[in-house]
Design an enzyme around this catalytic site. Structure first.
Site, PDB file in Angstrom:
ATOM      1  N   ASN A   9       7.324   7.445   3.258  1.00  0.00           N
ATOM      2  CA  ASN A   9       5.900   7.220   3.006  1.00  0.00           C
ATOM      3  C   ASN A   9       5.140   8.407   3.590  1.00  0.00           C
ATOM      4  OD1 ASN A   9       3.285   6.345   2.763  1.00  0.00           O
ATOM      5  ND2 ASN A   9       3.404   4.881   4.446  1.00  0.00           N
ATOM      6  N   LYS A  11       2.034   9.098   3.295  1.00  0.00           N
ATOM      7  CA  LYS A  11       0.621   8.805   3.598  1.00  0.00           C
ATOM      8  C   LYS A  11      -0.260   9.898   3.001  1.00  0.00           C
ATOM      9  CE  LYS A  11       2.351   6.716   7.794  1.00  0.00           C
ATOM     10  NZ  LYS A  11       2.017   5.984   8.979  1.00  0.00           N
ATOM     11  N   HIS A  95       0.634  -1.935   3.027  1.00  0.00           N
ATOM     12  CA  HIS A  95       0.902  -1.161   4.251  1.00  0.00           C
ATOM     13  C   HIS A  95      -0.152  -1.496   5.303  1.00  0.00           C
ATOM     14  CE1 HIS A  95       1.336   2.221   6.970  1.00  0.00           C
ATOM     15  NE2 HIS A  95       2.556   2.340   6.505  1.00  0.00           N
ATOM     16  N   GLU A  97      -1.814   0.234   7.273  1.00  0.00           N
ATOM     17  CA  GLU A  97      -3.031   1.068   7.278  1.00  0.00           C
ATOM     18  C   GLU A  97      -4.012   0.582   6.219  1.00  0.00           C
ATOM     19  OE1 GLU A  97      -0.860   4.753   7.068  1.00  0.00           O
ATOM     20  OE2 GLU A  97      -0.133   4.347   9.092  1.00  0.00           O
ATOM     21  N   GLU A 164       7.107  -3.939   9.323  1.00  0.00           N
ATOM     22  CA  GLU A 164       6.550  -2.819  10.069  1.00  0.00           C
ATOM     23  C   GLU A 164       5.612  -3.336  11.158  1.00  0.00           C
ATOM     24  OE1 GLU A 164       6.775   1.039   7.664  1.00  0.00           O
ATOM     25  OE2 GLU A 164       4.900   0.074   7.139  1.00  0.00           O
ATOM     26  N   GLY A 170       3.789   5.060  13.802  1.00  0.00           N
ATOM     27  CA  GLY A 170       3.176   6.322  14.211  1.00  0.00           C
ATOM     28  C   GLY A 170       2.950   6.446  15.705  1.00  0.00           C
ATOM     29  N   SER A 209       8.177   4.287  13.505  1.00  0.00           N
ATOM     30  CA  SER A 209       8.739   5.348  14.348  1.00  0.00           C
ATOM     31  C   SER A 209      10.261   5.473  14.221  1.00  0.00           C
ATOM     32  CB  SER A 209       8.319   5.154  15.811  1.00  0.00           C
ATOM     33  OG  SER A 209       6.902   5.211  15.919  1.00  0.00           O
TER      34      SER A 209
END
Ligand code: PEP
Length: 247
Positions: A9, A11, A95, A97, A164, A170, A209
């Site tokens: 991904n 992003k 996701h 985010e 996730e 991240g 991560s």
């Protein structure tokens, strides 16, 4: 038998030229890989250039988002048919985010999954709890809500779930294999409630991560079937190592 799946991904990273340079370096490595499935999700602007490069590669092209409507006055949105037209075979939906920065609801995510599946796109459906939710002992409750609402009315076929935990994305704070396995086993039990035996065939990816250093430990867990990778997928060298986690 669930085939391992490693998905990148990217992003909001990489121009068209950067996408092409990555694929020139990376695709030869997976040209004859058949024991692991590879998916790459560049930003929308790079999709057609990536599709051109990936034409004869076993790696699949994915988008990072889709809108549920077919067409019309929805400024800035992209439909499932448009993703197919751009060469996508898959799409990431839900996701964290998008859930937390762009305020996507479970209901919106469910509509997106329906639209994507109606067009035959494979869906990487992301779920995961916030740190505060984990600390409050609410991880299973959050996962149950996200999965029940996100997959309402949706058959099992073409669905990949990505667990996730938001606190691991991240941040460099990977979930331990034990913590991840516990959540994956719970997710599989939820999928079994919904889909029965078909849940045994569904892949559940871990994301948060993942690096070349920690992937083997995660992949050794019985309910972890692959990884959804952000940061470590941006360099061809590290993504190659992730895809070759067994070697
Ligand atoms: C992600 O973007 O889905 C992700 C897991 O990111 P990272 O690997 O950088 O934590």
């Amino acid at each position: 038998m669930r085939k391992p799946l490693i998905a990148a991904n990217w992003k909001m990273n990489k121009t068209i030229a950067e996408t092409q340079a990555f694929l020139d370096a990376f695709l030869p490595v997976v040209a004859d890989v058949s024991d692991v499935e590879v998916i790459i999700a560049p930003p929308f602007t790079s999709l057609t250039a990536a599709a051109e490069k990936m034409k004869s590669s076993p790696a699949k092209l994915s988008a990072q988002n889709v809108f549920h409507e077919e067409k019309g006055a929805f400024t800035g949105e992209v439909s499932a048919a448009m993703l197919i037209d751009a060469g996508c075979e898959a799409v990431i939906i839900g996701h964290s985010e998008r859930r937390h920065i762009l305020k996507e609801t479970d209901e919106a995510i469910n509509k997106k999954i329906k639209a994507a599946r109606a067009h035959g796109l494979e869906v990487i459906f992301c779920v995961g709890e916030l740190l505060a939710e984990r600390e409050a002992g609410k991880t299973n409750e959050v996962l149950r809500t996200q999965i029940t609402a996100g997959l309402a009315g949706i058959p099992a076929e073409g669905i990949v779930v990505a667990y996730e935990p938001v606190w691991a994305i991240g941040t460099g704070k990977t979930a331990s294999p034990e913590t991840a396995q516990e959540a994956h086993a719970f997710i599989r039990s939820l999928l079994a409630e919904k889909y029965g035996n078909a849940a045994q065939q569904l892949r559940i990816l871990y994301g948060g991560s993942v690096t070349p250093e920690n992937i083997a430990g995660l992949m050794a867990c019985p309910d972890i079937d692959g990884a959804l990778v952000g940061g470590a997928s941006l360099k061809p060298e590290s993504f190659m190592q992730l895809v070759q986690f067994k070697r």
